[in-house]
Design a protein around this motif. Sequence first.
Motif, PDB file in Angstrom:
ATOM      1  N   THR A   1       5.252 -44.607  33.124  1.00 24.58           N
ATOM      2  CA  THR A   1       4.295 -45.166  32.170  1.00 24.58           C
ATOM      3  C   THR A   1       4.252 -46.692  32.280  1.00 24.58           C
ATOM      4  OG1 THR A   1       4.714 -43.348  30.640  1.00 24.58           O
ATOM      5  CG2 THR A   1       3.693 -45.330  29.721  1.00 24.58           C
TER       6      THR A   1
ATOM      7  N   LEU B   1      10.601 -33.505  39.496  1.00 26.18           N
ATOM      8  CA  LEU B   1      10.270 -33.274  38.081  1.00 26.18           C
ATOM      9  C   LEU B   1       8.780 -33.487  37.842  1.00 26.18           C
ATOM     10  CD1 LEU B   1      13.303 -35.018  36.300  1.00 26.18           C
ATOM     11  CD2 LEU B   1      12.776 -32.558  36.343  1.00 26.18           C
ATOM     12  N   HIS B   2       8.266 -34.540  38.489  1.00 25.27           N
ATOM     13  CA  HIS B   2       6.843 -34.838  38.354  1.00 25.27           C
ATOM     14  C   HIS B   2       6.001 -33.667  38.858  1.00 25.27           C
ATOM     15  CE1 HIS B   2       2.926 -36.644  39.096  1.00 25.27           C
ATOM     16  NE2 HIS B   2       3.039 -36.232  40.348  1.00 25.27           N
TER      17      HIS B   2
ATOM     18  N   ILE C   1      -4.914 -47.377  31.502  1.00 23.09           N
ATOM     19  CA  ILE C   1      -4.105 -46.916  30.367  1.00 23.09           C
ATOM     20  C   ILE C   1      -4.235 -47.890  29.199  1.00 23.09           C
ATOM     21  CG2 ILE C   1      -1.780 -46.349  29.596  1.00 23.09           C
ATOM     22  CD1 ILE C   1      -2.886 -44.360  31.595  1.00 23.09           C
ATOM     23  N   ASP C   2      -4.206 -49.193  29.506  1.00 22.82           N
ATOM     24  CA  ASP C   2      -4.360 -50.194  28.443  1.00 22.82           C
ATOM     25  C   ASP C   2      -5.659 -49.987  27.666  1.00 22.82           C
ATOM     26  OD1 ASP C   2      -1.992 -51.369  28.966  1.00 22.82           O
ATOM     27  OD2 ASP C   2      -2.795 -53.313  29.619  1.00 22.82           O
TER      28      ASP C   2
ATOM     29  N   VAL D   1       5.760 -42.174  42.353  1.00 22.21           N
ATOM     30  CA  VAL D   1       7.052 -41.534  42.080  1.00 22.21           C
ATOM     31  C   VAL D   1       7.916 -41.663  43.334  1.00 22.21           C
ATOM     32  CG1 VAL D   1       8.206 -39.424  41.374  1.00 22.21           C
ATOM     33  CG2 VAL D   1       5.919 -39.933  40.522  1.00 22.21           C
TER      34      VAL D   1
ATOM     35  N   MET E   1      11.560 -39.403  33.567  1.00 23.20           N
ATOM     36  CA  MET E   1      10.506 -39.476  34.587  1.00 23.20           C
ATOM     37  C   MET E   1       9.197 -39.949  33.978  1.00 23.20           C
ATOM     38  SD  MET E   1       7.634 -37.502  35.576  1.00 23.20           S
ATOM     39  CE  MET E   1       7.977 -35.837  35.004  1.00 23.20           C
ATOM     40  N   LEU E   2       8.814 -39.381  32.844  1.00 24.83           N
ATOM     41  CA  LEU E   2       7.550 -39.768  32.203  1.00 24.83           C
ATOM     42  C   LEU E   2       7.595 -41.219  31.723  1.00 24.83           C
ATOM     43  CD1 LEU E   2       6.764 -36.504  30.178  1.00 24.83           C
ATOM     44  CD2 LEU E   2       5.627 -37.335  32.257  1.00 24.83           C
TER      45      LEU E   2
ATOM     46  N   VAL F   1       6.038 -30.707  36.471  1.00 20.74           N
ATOM     47  CA  VAL F   1       5.156 -30.880  35.313  1.00 20.74           C
ATOM     48  C   VAL F   1       3.697 -30.814  35.740  1.00 20.74           C
ATOM     49  CG1 VAL F   1       4.465 -32.499  33.506  1.00 20.74           C
ATOM     50  CG2 VAL F   1       6.882 -32.209  34.034  1.00 20.74           C
TER      51      VAL F   1
ATOM     52  N   VAL G   1      -0.180 -40.758  30.415  1.00 17.91           N
ATOM     53  CA  VAL G   1       0.350 -40.507  31.759  1.00 17.91           C
ATOM     54  C   VAL G   1       0.775 -39.041  31.894  1.00 17.91           C
ATOM     55  CG1 VAL G   1       2.271 -41.029  33.314  1.00 17.91           C
ATOM     56  CG2 VAL G   1       1.048 -42.891  32.165  1.00 17.91           C
ATOM     57  N   SER G   2       1.426 -38.528  30.845  1.00 14.20           N
ATOM     58  CA  SER G   2       1.864 -37.135  30.859  1.00 14.20           C
ATOM     59  C   SER G   2       0.688 -36.183  31.011  1.00 14.20           C
ATOM     60  CB  SER G   2       2.603 -36.791  29.560  1.00 14.20           C
ATOM     61  OG  SER G   2       3.667 -37.682  29.339  1.00 14.20           O
TER      62      SER G   2
ATOM     63  N   ARG H   1      -4.258 -41.836  34.858  1.00 12.60           N
ATOM     64  CA  ARG H   1      -3.600 -42.816  35.724  1.00 12.60           C
ATOM     65  C   ARG H   1      -4.240 -44.193  35.593  1.00 12.60           C
ATOM     66  NH1 ARG H   1      -0.453 -45.549  37.063  1.00 12.60           N
ATOM     67  NH2 ARG H   1       0.305 -46.129  39.132  1.00 12.60           N
TER      68      ARG H   1
ATOM     69  N   LEU I   1      -0.514 -39.209  40.721  1.00 10.39           N
ATOM     70  CA  LEU I   1       0.695 -39.958  40.385  1.00 10.39           C
ATOM     71  C   LEU I   1       1.703 -39.964  41.536  1.00 10.39           C
ATOM     72  CD1 LEU I   1       1.346 -38.793  36.727  1.00 10.39           C
ATOM     73  CD2 LEU I   1       0.985 -41.138  37.480  1.00 10.39           C
TER      74      LEU I   1
ATOM     75  N   GLN J   1      12.927 -37.555  40.561  1.00 12.80           N
ATOM     76  CA  GLN J   1      11.774 -37.756  39.680  1.00 12.80           C
ATOM     77  C   GLN J   1      10.524 -37.135  40.290  1.00 12.80           C
ATOM     78  OE1 GLN J   1      11.015 -41.625  38.134  1.00 12.80           O
ATOM     79  NE2 GLN J   1      12.911 -41.688  36.941  1.00 12.80           N
TER      80      GLN J   1
ATOM     81  N   ALA K   1       0.724 -44.519  25.658  1.00  9.48           N
ATOM     82  CA  ALA K   1       0.591 -44.681  27.108  1.00  9.48           C
ATOM     83  C   ALA K   1       1.320 -43.558  27.830  1.00  9.48           C
ATOM     84  CB  ALA K   1       1.151 -46.039  27.532  1.00  9.48           C
ATOM     85  N   ARG K   2       2.478 -43.196  27.323  1.00 13.07           N
ATOM     86  CA  ARG K   2       3.267 -42.126  27.952  1.00 13.07           C
ATOM     87  C   ARG K   2       2.541 -40.783  27.852  1.00 13.07           C
ATOM     88  NH1 ARG K   2       8.274 -43.566  26.099  1.00 13.07           N
ATOM     89  NH2 ARG K   2       7.847 -42.495  24.152  1.00 13.07           N
TER      90      ARG K   2
ATOM     91  N   TYR L   1      -3.610 -34.871  38.351  1.00 15.24           N
ATOM     92  CA  TYR L   1      -2.253 -35.277  38.055  1.00 15.24           C
ATOM     93  C   TYR L   1      -1.517 -35.704  39.323  1.00 15.24           C
ATOM     94  CZ  TYR L   1       2.074 -35.314  35.396  1.00 15.24           C
ATOM     95  OH  TYR L   1       3.210 -35.705  34.762  1.00 15.24           O
TER      96      TYR L   1
END
Lengths: 186, 223
Positions: free
Chosen positions: B57, A130-131, A54-55, A122, B52-53, A134, A46-47, A51, A118, A127, A42-43, A115
């Motif tokens: 999640t 940082l988001h 995810i499941d 946030v 953050m990631l 990335v 998201v990375s 969005r 997201l 964060q 899942a991570r 992206y």
Amino acid sequence: MTNPARSGAGDDQRDSDLIARWKAGDERAATELVERHSAALARFAVSSGERNDIDELVQDTFVRAFNSLDGFRGDSSFRTWLFTIERRLLLDRRRSEKRRRDRTEIQESDSATEYDALDSVVADETQRRLHDAVAQLSPTQREVFALRVAEGLSYKEIAEAVGTTEGAARVHYHNAMRAVKEFLDE
Amino acid sequence: MNDCPNAEIRDQLPDLLHDRLDVSMRAAVMAHIDECVDCRSELELLRGVHGMLTAQTPRVDINYVVNALPKRAPHALRVVPRRRVWSDWRIAAAVAVLAIGSGSFAVLRQSQTTPSVTVPPLASHSNPAPVDSTNGVTTPSADTVVRVADNAGGSETSPDAAKSADEQTGAAGLATTARLADLNERQLQALLDQIDQLQAVPITEPEPVTIRVGSQSSSPEGA
Ligand SMILES: [Zn+2]
């Protein structure tokens, strides 16, 4: 030296044991395998800018993996193999999404824009920075950076997961790190 | 934010974050970090991105995933040798049928006093068999008549002939004469067919057979 016995990517031997148990008919082993790796999948999704659903993506990844466990030779770790499968599914999703957008004549092919979806989740300012740092990476840089930073994969494992060479994975990582730092220094 | 010139150490920072370093390398990296502000900053950046990631999640519904998985490993199912199972089953069934048939026949043979149906001998000699004085084996005469009963109410055999036939075949445990209650003609024929199948099993060491032609006797072994 990297210590495989303390692998952040998971205990390979434990995975092998669970796979063998599942092949022998122990369905609880499947549950444990899902518990061990679903958060990382899942991570990674998201990375990579995913969005929605995810499941469903994680579920599809495991279903595909379990249906082709005979093809898993153990050359890479089980988790790395899962990332490989999930990445293919992500690419399929993006192609489907692009075709859908093309049909509706909405041109939003820039992956960085995806992206940015997201942004709304946030809340913390640090964060958020940082988001954003990335988010401005190229898709490949983002994948490599996420697998290295968030999952602790080695360059060799990253190369297997994203279908590149170990050297190229190292270059992508360091380029990503430099870009993130420059973004944060602005 | 500057890059540390020690590229080797920088490469280890994610591994330090995920506790993937062996003891000696971990000690070396930690010692370097104590002295290097750039590496400390980069390690903090790595922790921040990881946090953050992880925070972004969503939690995965494990049951949702597990419920969609195949319930059993496909190749585990293929391990079962279906044809072999069937083959074994059939062999076992055939052996059981023959054993029951033979057992029933033997039991019925012991209850010959039941006056119901008389089964004629499978084969009988019309004349008493002479004994070969040289090897002591029973020697059928040249005019031996082999007669297979074709029905239960067929021609009667003389008691002497039946007794002789019993002596010939009794060693094999197969009765040639029996009174079988509750068996009709078809059932009897089925039993006889089964016996034929048992007799089809080759004898590992066949007994020498002496055939007398006219007044001379011969043996397939030249004896
Ligand atoms: Zn340094």
